[in-house]
Design an enzyme around this catalytic site. Structure first.
Site, PDB file in Angstrom:
ATOM      1  N   HIS A  24      -3.690   4.960   6.547  1.00 56.92           N
ATOM      2  CA  HIS A  24      -2.525   4.203   5.763  1.00 56.92           C
ATOM      3  C   HIS A  24      -1.382   4.893   6.584  1.00 56.92           C
ATOM      4  CE1 HIS A  24      -5.285   3.265   2.590  1.00 56.92           C
ATOM      5  NE2 HIS A  24      -5.923   4.487   2.661  1.00 56.92           N
ATOM      6  N   ASP A  82       0.854  -1.194  -0.075  1.00 56.42           N
ATOM      7  CA  ASP A  82       0.287   0.051   0.112  1.00 56.42           C
ATOM      8  C   ASP A  82       0.627   1.505  -0.188  1.00 56.42           C
ATOM      9  OD1 ASP A  82      -2.400   1.966   0.509  1.00 56.42           O
ATOM     10  OD2 ASP A  82      -2.026   1.300   2.937  1.00 56.42           O
TER      11      ASP A  82
END
Lengths: 556, 556
Positions: A369, A196
């Site tokens: 994130h 990611d």
């Protein structure tokens, strides 16, 4: 596992050079696994488009190979294409996910009248075999509970797909990322890591979700009237913290907004959200409580025009009105493109007398994130031979590639791809293969896929300069004009006097038609072109605009 | 000054509940002064609009009173309405500003063929009398040189208007804000302070412009190929720092982009920008230099599609091509609404091999507006009796009001207004008066002002759902339909088969027309309505869209 000369193909069909519509194909011999099936929400460059899906024709062409669709977590950019894909596949491919992920998917599939889907629950730490694939699922932290990374092993090599993740050292549900499993994968050998990249440009470590709970509690303590908190419905941890802070301050929680109501219901049923029935109220029952005994939890943190918060801000929510002294907490960050919409809603709330608290003035939101240090930790935990950054715009993918180089992955072992890029994994390592078909599919009302760039270009042209329609009736036998041409405009400004301008245009068109008639032109395509050109030129000369011109020639 | 029972009226016509189009009227008896005449750039809610101006009819109605237009600094949100206003005024009202401000205005006025404007230079620290107004100008720091605050004194009281400002303790031109003048104004008595609220939500102190110079130098030192820096053309201090860093690293500066070329030329002519002729190159002369000897300075820091940087990113700039290893510095922050456009340009540059450095990864930009501590300092330096926050959205105005309360201005002496709000100043203090006409004027191509909400609504409708045109020819005597109705669509999706859908629509319309003919309807308005309703219903039933429908009935 015995060596083989078969290759493992890794093909991201979405999520590269963009934020959204994540979808990655893993293909080995006659077996294929799909990781995630997400959608993307359109921006102002896509007027009138409701949703954007990845072009998944690559999967449909090989659908007999598809053994499973693995969903890493329940966000729509990982699950939203699922109803469309399942309908197109037409067969009962199992959908694998953790309990909450499947619970959220089930709700979505029901909205699409898809009731016979094989949903197969997996546990973090669990193992599943699907054709040639051995699949392991590792717990990760994210802005929705129950997220997992997927470790896919084949005889040709292994791929570790992180899904969306962060490493939260004080997760509010006590569920840590499974560091041991990542380390064990490293020992077994990770050929290729897909990780990611969303926050790869952010330095350091993303703050723990726990800090938001502390901020909320402080804000709630100081508020002496109604409190309204807007957040993403799927952010169950955030919702939990709002509930905890409310209960700690002696307030009841009122949930409003369709997705917030649905998601909290599912999360409570599945035991991911904990609040006593007595502490949860219906919006219609709220009227009986003093305003300092209520926290309203609602959707609309992105300024969506029809959301609960936007309706509260505009004064047209059926049950909730802002009173001077109310506190509104926007517990989210605007997705790029939504900044102005969010600001508009905040301004309206303030005009009604509310105090608005947002990320810019208090720590009421943290990202889900991983930032740079966490991304490096993931690379060092898993020690992959090869690396492909996923989930991010080009800038994020490149920033992530630099982080990978900084922890010792050789530059030649790092692949920056685009949607449709193909990596081939075998005993000799990883290299690039030929790209496959990839792109976008637009969903516009009930129409899917057949909405081309032509339609979008038309809409953009219409929105920027408006439209002029010219209707001319022509005697089919002689080519002579019958009556006077009619000009109709929409969204078009023709200078100080529109009437004069239209009269001038009519004279110009008449002149052109007389010429074509004299030349004996009866082909309506030629007449149309002459009419379009003359009107276009006239409008440019007089008003410096270039509207779309639609000439209509009626043959009578 | 002798006491009087005349009142001073203070009316902001722009800049409240918005960022942009700043304009404030000061009116005392038969004399009126205008402070700033700015414009606003439209966003996606205004398709096809080029510029937005304040509605200044209040000024035009009293134009015989207007003694001067004072411009605080040269940014377009303070100067951009000037050409339009001066044309509408038709008389030679003097425009007052500092040297650079007037230099930049002069260029703009020439583009509008306005050559006879009375530009009157004022000095920071200087004093001017205009009718009943005594005007003093105080130096302030901002993201353009030569900005001033305006202290306007009348017998009824005094108003201090800060313009846009920050307090830079290490300004790169050595020009400090005039702390002594602000303090002296406090001693003389400031009845009402109007102060810049743009960054009122930002805690602390805005960083000095000097820090950007240090960052640029570090980046330039490490670059071993071409360097491209994008910034606002008017940010002369930034441009100066780019030039200084370039020269220090032995590089020449190449300027590209129309506004960057114009502004650097004006700034050099007026002695605000210092770089030797030998260090400045034309873009066409650049080819002879090695890439590590060049810094390109260009426009496009907001991702504007036609700007130099966007063209470089798309590979269609006439003289500048990105090569792998080039460094691009985006020395600006995206204005809200431009985030995605800026990101798109960055992604394209990275795909071409450039390293892109922006505010998120290095300190290559600082704001030009005062943060909370500076705003408090301004309040404490000037010690006004009354306060009105200006220049900001409602959220910023409220945040600024809270700062004012925190330094001891009584809440009842703080006025939060809207465009058109009126404050009355006299011996008894400040109170609210009746609001005056205010609003927006759209500039769209050559048309100004006559572009109503109707046109914008049409454009929005066209852009979201497209358009269907139905043309029906009717025999005027009998009401009978001649030929078959023609349906034309633009930007509209009608499901899987457009041909089938259109055929179905035609059948439906035919049926309606037969009915109207049977009923003997010949009124074309009634026929139009029947056609529109039936087609609208048909498209909603079959495709769930609501396009704009334009029925055209030709009488033949």
């Amino acid at each position: 596992m015995t060596p083989t000369n078969k290759q493992l193909r890794v093909v991201p069909l979405g999520g590269l050079d963009e934020i959204g519509k994540n979808m990655t194909v893993l293909e080995y011999g006659d077996d294929m696994i799909l990781v995630d099936a997400g959608l993307m929400f359109p921006d102002d460059d896509h007027p009138g488009i409701d949703l954007i899906l990845p072009d998944y024709s690559y999967i449909l062409e090989r659908k007999q190979k598809l053994r499973a669709i693995v969903i890493t977590h329940g966000h729509e950019d990982h699950t939203g294409a699922l109803p469309y894909l399942l309908k197109d596949l037409g067969s009962a491919v199992p959908v694998l996910g953790t309990r909450l992920t499947l619970g959220l998917i089930k709700g979505k599939l029901e909205e699409h009248s898809l009731k016979k889907v094989k949903l197969r629950e997996v546990r973090p730490g669990g193992h599943v075999s699907m054709g040639a694939f051995g699949l392991d699922f590792f717990a990760v932290n994210h802005s929705i509970p129950d997220g997992v990374a997927v470790f896919a092993r084949t005889p040709a090599g292994s791929v570790l797909h992180t899904g969306d993740f962060k490493f939260d050292q004080t997760p509010i549900d006590g569920r840590f990322a499974d560091y041991a499993a990542f380390s064990k994968a490293a020992q077994q050998g990770v050929t290729l890591l897909l990780s990611d990249s969303t926050n790869a440009e952010t330095q350091g470590q993303t703050a723990s979700e726990a800090v938001v709970g502390r901020s909320l509690r402080e804000i709630f303590m100081q508020a002496d009237q109604r409190i309204i908190v807007a957040s993403f419905a799927s952010h169950i941890h955030r919702v939990q913290q709002v509930c905890d802070a409310a209960v700690a301050c002696g307030r009841k929680v009122v949930v409003t907004g369709r997705s917030m109501i649905n998601t909290t219901r599912i999360a409570r049923e599945l035991d991911y959200l904990h609040i006593a029935d007595a502490d949860l109220l219906d919006a219609y029952a709220m009227g009986n409580l003093p305003s300092d005994k209520v926290v309203v939890l609602c959707t609309g943190s992105q300024g969506e025009p029809l959301s609960a918060l936007a309706r509260i801000a505009s004064g047209d929510h059926p049950t909730i009105k802002i009173e001077a002294g109310d506190t509104v907490v926007v517990s989210a960050t605007p997705v790029p493109g939504n900044e102005k919409a969010v600001s508009r809603v905040m301004n309206r709330l303030i005009k009604r007398g509310a105090t608005v608290i947002h990320k810019g003035v208090a720590q009421v939101h943290v990202s889900g994130h991983a930032a740079s240090e966490e991304l490096k930790l993931m690379l060092n935990l898993t020690r992959p031979e090869y690396f492909m950054p996923i989930h991010g715009e080009t800038r994020h993918l490149h920033a992530h590639a630099q982080l990978a180089e900084s922890v010792g992955i050789p530059a030649e072992n790092i692949f920056i791809g685009e949607n449709g890029s193909c990596l081939l994994v075998d005993q000799d390592g990883v290299r690039r293969g030929a790209s496959v078909q990839a792109g976008v599919t637009y969903v516009d009302g009930m129409a899917i896929g057949d909405l081309g760039h032509m339609v979008l270009r038309d809409r953009q042209a219409l929105s920027s300069d408006g439209l002029a329609i010219v209707v001319v009736a022509i005697d089919i036998s002689s080519g002579a004009v019958v009556g006077t041409p009619e000009i109709i405009t929409r969204g078009l400004v023709l200078g100080a006097s529109t009437t004069d301008a239209l009269e001038g245009a009519r004279v110009r068109i008449d002149r052109v038609l007389k010429r074509t008639a004299k030349e004996g032109v009866t082909d309506s395509a030629v007449v149309k072109k002459a009419v379009r050109d003359s009107l276009s030129q006239y409008i440019w000369e007089t008003a410096r605009r270039r509207p779309m011109i639609v000439p209509v020639v009626m043959e009578v």
